[in-house]
Motif scaffolding. Structure first.
Motif, short mmCIF file in Angstrom:
data_model
loop_
_atom_site.label_atom_id
_atom_site.label_comp_id
_atom_site.label_asym_id
_atom_site.label_seq_id
_atom_site.Cartn_x
_atom_site.Cartn_y
_atom_site.Cartn_z
N THR A 111 0.81 -1.22 0.00
CA THR A 111 0.00 0.00 0.00
C THR A 111 0.84 1.26 0.00
OG1 THR A 111 -0.21 0.00 2.41
CG2 THR A 111 -1.92 -1.14 1.17
N GLY A 112 2.14 1.16 0.17
CA GLY A 112 3.00 2.32 0.02
C GLY A 112 2.87 2.96 -1.34
N ALA A 113 2.47 2.18 -2.34
CA ALA A 113 2.27 2.71 -3.69
C ALA A 113 1.17 3.76 -3.72
CB ALA A 113 1.94 1.58 -4.67
N PHE A 114 0.17 3.65 -2.82
CA PHE A 114 -0.90 4.63 -2.79
C PHE A 114 -0.35 6.02 -2.45
CE2 PHE A 114 -3.37 0.81 -2.69
CZ PHE A 114 -4.64 1.14 -3.13
N LEU A 115 0.62 6.09 -1.54
CA LEU A 115 1.18 7.38 -1.18
C LEU A 115 1.99 7.96 -2.34
CD1 LEU A 115 1.70 9.60 0.87
CD2 LEU A 115 3.63 8.25 1.75
N LEU A 116 2.79 7.15 -3.00
CA LEU A 116 3.55 7.64 -4.15
C LEU A 116 2.60 8.14 -5.24
CD1 LEU A 116 6.47 5.06 -4.56
CD2 LEU A 116 6.46 7.24 -3.35
N ALA A 117 1.52 7.40 -5.47
CA ALA A 117 0.57 7.81 -6.49
C ALA A 117 -0.15 9.10 -6.08
CB ALA A 117 -0.45 6.70 -6.74
N ALA A 118 -0.51 9.21 -4.81
CA ALA A 118 -1.19 10.41 -4.34
C ALA A 118 -0.30 11.64 -4.48
CB ALA A 118 -1.62 10.24 -2.88
N ALA A 119 1.01 11.44 -4.38
CA ALA A 119 1.95 12.55 -4.52
C ALA A 119 2.26 12.86 -5.98
CB ALA A 119 3.24 12.22 -3.77
N GLY A 120 1.65 12.11 -6.90
CA GLY A 120 1.87 12.34 -8.33
C GLY A 120 3.14 11.76 -8.86
N LEU A 121 3.82 10.92 -8.08
CA LEU A 121 5.13 10.39 -8.49
C LEU A 121 5.02 9.20 -9.43
CD1 LEU A 121 6.85 10.66 -4.99
CD2 LEU A 121 7.19 12.15 -6.98
N ARG A 126 4.29 2.86 -15.12
CA ARG A 126 3.84 1.52 -14.77
C ARG A 126 4.12 1.29 -13.29
NH1 ARG A 126 7.15 -3.09 -15.77
NH2 ARG A 126 6.03 -5.08 -15.58
N ALA A 127 3.17 0.68 -12.60
CA ALA A 127 3.32 0.45 -11.17
C ALA A 127 2.58 -0.82 -10.79
CB ALA A 127 2.78 1.64 -10.38
N HIS A 155 11.87 1.57 -12.12
CA HIS A 155 12.06 2.69 -13.04
C HIS A 155 13.43 3.34 -12.84
CE1 HIS A 155 8.01 2.71 -14.68
NE2 HIS A 155 7.52 2.62 -13.47
N GLY A 156 14.25 2.73 -12.02
CA GLY A 156 15.55 3.33 -11.74
C GLY A 156 15.48 4.25 -10.54
N ASP A 157 14.72 5.33 -10.65
CA ASP A 157 14.59 6.27 -9.54
C ASP A 157 13.44 5.92 -8.61
OD1 ASP A 157 12.73 6.82 -11.56
OD2 ASP A 157 12.58 8.93 -11.02
N VAL A 158 12.47 5.16 -9.10
CA VAL A 158 11.33 4.74 -8.29
C VAL A 158 11.10 3.25 -8.52
CG1 VAL A 158 8.87 5.03 -7.83
CG2 VAL A 158 10.24 7.01 -8.50
N LEU A 159 10.95 2.50 -7.43
CA LEU A 159 10.65 1.08 -7.50
C LEU A 159 9.38 0.83 -6.71
CD1 LEU A 159 14.01 1.38 -7.17
CD2 LEU A 159 13.85 -1.07 -7.66
N ILE A 160 8.46 0.05 -7.28
CA ILE A 160 7.17 -0.20 -6.66
C ILE A 160 6.99 -1.71 -6.57
CG2 ILE A 160 4.72 0.37 -6.69
CD1 ILE A 160 6.85 1.96 -9.34
N SER A 161 6.77 -2.22 -5.36
CA SER A 161 6.62 -3.66 -5.21
C SER A 161 5.21 -4.00 -4.74
CB SER A 161 7.65 -4.23 -4.23
OG SER A 161 7.50 -3.67 -2.94
N ALA A 162 4.85 -5.26 -4.90
CA ALA A 162 3.51 -5.73 -4.60
C ALA A 162 3.36 -5.99 -3.10
CB ALA A 162 3.22 -6.98 -5.43
#
Length: 337
Positions: A111-121, A126-127, A155-162
Motif C-alpha cells: 500500500t506504500g504505492a498509494f502514497l507515491l501515487a497520491a503525490a503524483g510520483l 507503470r506500477a 524505473h531506476g529512480d522509483v521502484l514499486i513492489s507488490a
C-alpha cells in the motif's frame, strides 16, 4: 551482531506511517542491513512520536522526518489500507515526502504505492500493488498504468513492489543492482529466502484450484534447472512430468504464473546475468552455457529484459560492484532497467 555501516554507506530511511505493517517495516533492515555494512538503514516517523502499527503493538522510530532529507533511498512500507487509500491523502505523509531531496531513490511496498501515487510520483508510469487492491487503486489513480501481474517494477529512480514478501524481492533486487548477484545471493542465504522468485503475483491471486489430479510441476522445474544448457521442449517437460502437453502447460501457469517457455527464458537469463557478472566467459560461451542457441538470441532476450547488450551489462555490474565497495557502499547511478 551486524557490522556497523561502512564510512559513507548508502543511507536508507524507512518511513513508518500510522498503521504500518510490522513485517514489511522490518524487511529493509533485515535484507539491506545484512549486506556487511554497505547500507545504513534508519527508521523515521512523520512527527517524532511513537507509531501505531496494524497489530497490537506500537513502535518508536529512531528518527524524525528531518532524516529523510539525508537519505539516498527512502522505503515506504505498507500501512493501514483505510489510511493509504483514503480519498484525501494524509497531509503529514505528503509533508514527509516533500522533505526528500531530488534524486533520492524511492521504494514502495504494497500500500506504500498509494502514497507515491497520491503525490503524483507515478503519473504516466507503470506500477503495481497488492493484487487484492487493484480495482480500488485504478479507481483512485487512473493516470497510473497498473500491472498487477508482477512482483515489482523498477524505473531506476522509483521502484514499486507488490504485497508483503515482495518487499524482500525488491530489496534483493536493489542489492543486485547496487552490488551484483554475488552479494544479493549471499544476503539471501543469510535471510533463508530464495534470491529470486519465479513468476509474478499471478500465482498468488485467488482462483479455483485446478481439478486435474497429479503431482504438480515442481519436480520438473527442478529437473529443468539442471539442464538449462539443453534445448528443452514443451513436449520433453510434459513427458518428464508424466502429463499431456496441454495439462502440463495449464498446471505450470497455475503454479508459477508463467508459461513454460517464458519461465525457461527467465531462468536462462538469470544464469546468463550471473555468468556475465562473475566470469570472463565470452558472450558466445555464456549463451551456450545457459541454453540460448546463439549469442544473438541471448543479446535479443537480454535487451528485451534489461535494455542493454551483454557486454554493456557486464561493464555496468562489474563497475557498480567495484565502485560501490570503494565508495563505502554507495551504488553507481547508472541503471540497466
Amino acid at each position: 551482531m551486524r557490522p556497523d555501516p561502512r564510512p559513507g554507506a548508502h543511507k536508507v530511511v524507512v518511513l513508518a506511517l500510522d498503521g504500518v505493517y510490522p513485517f514489511e517495516l522490518g524487511i529493509p533492515h533485515r535484507v539491506l542491513g545484512s549486506a556487511d555494512g554497505r547500507y545504513e538503514v534508519l527508521t523515521a516517523g512523520v512527527d517524532g512520536h511513537p507509531v501505531r502499527t496494524d497489530s497490537d503493538l506500537t513502535v518508536t522510530p529512531g528518527h524524525g522526518p528531518e532524516v529523510l532529507a539525508e537519505a539516498d533511498t527512502v522505503v515506504i512500507p505498507p500501512y493501514a489500507i483505510t489510511r493509504a487509500s483514503a480519498a484525501a491523502p494524509d497531509p503529514q505523509a505528503l509533508a514527509a515526502l516533500a522533505r526528500i531531496r531530488p534524486g533520492t531513490r524511492l521504494v514502495s511496498i504494497c500500500t506504500g504505492a498509494f502514497l507515491l501515487a497520491a503525490a503524483g510520483l507515478l503519473d504516466g508510469r507503470r506500477a503495481t500493488t497488492h493484487w487484492a487492491l487493484t480495482d480500488h487503486f485504478q479507481e483512485l489513480f487512473p493516470q497510473v498504468e497498473l500491472d498487477v501481474g508482477v512482483l515489482f517494477v523498477d524505473h531506476g529512480d522509483v521502484l514499486i513492489s507488490a504485497g508483503a514478501a515482495s518487499g524482500v524481492d525488491v530489496c534483493l533486487h536493489l542489492l543486485r543492482r547496487d552490488h551484483g548477484s554475488e552479494v544479493a545471493n549471499q544476503v539471501a542465504r543469510r535471510c533463508v529466502v530464495p534470491p529470486y522468485r519465479d513468476g509474478g503475483q499471478a500465482q498468488y491471486i485467488e482462483r479455483p484450484l485446478p481439478t486435474t489430479s497429479g503431482t504438480g510441476t515442481g519436480p520438473t522445474r527442478d529437473w529443468a534447472l539442471h539442464r538449462l544448457e539443453l534445448p528443452l521442449s514443451l513436449d520433453e517437460l510434459a513427458a518428464h512430468a508424466a502429463m499431456s502437453t496441454r495439462t502440463f502447460a495449464r498446471r505450470f501457469r497455475d503454479e508459477t504464473g508463467l508459461s513454460p517457455v517464458r519461465w525457461l527464458t527467465q531462468q536462462r537469463l538469470r544464469r546468463a546475468r550471473h555468468l556475465l557478472e562473475s566470469s570472463d566467459l565470452p558472450v558466445e560461451r555464456v549463451a551456450h552455457e545457459v541454453g540460448f542457441a546463439t549469442a544473438t538470441s541471448l543479446r535479443r532476450h537480454l535487451a528485451a529484459e534489461a535494455g542493454v547488450a551483454p557486454s554493456a551489462y557486464r561493464r555496468t555490474f562489474r563497475a557498480s560492484g567495484a565502485a560501490a565497495d570503494k565508495a563505502g557502499g554507495r551504488p553507481v547511478t547508472e541503471s540497466v532497467q
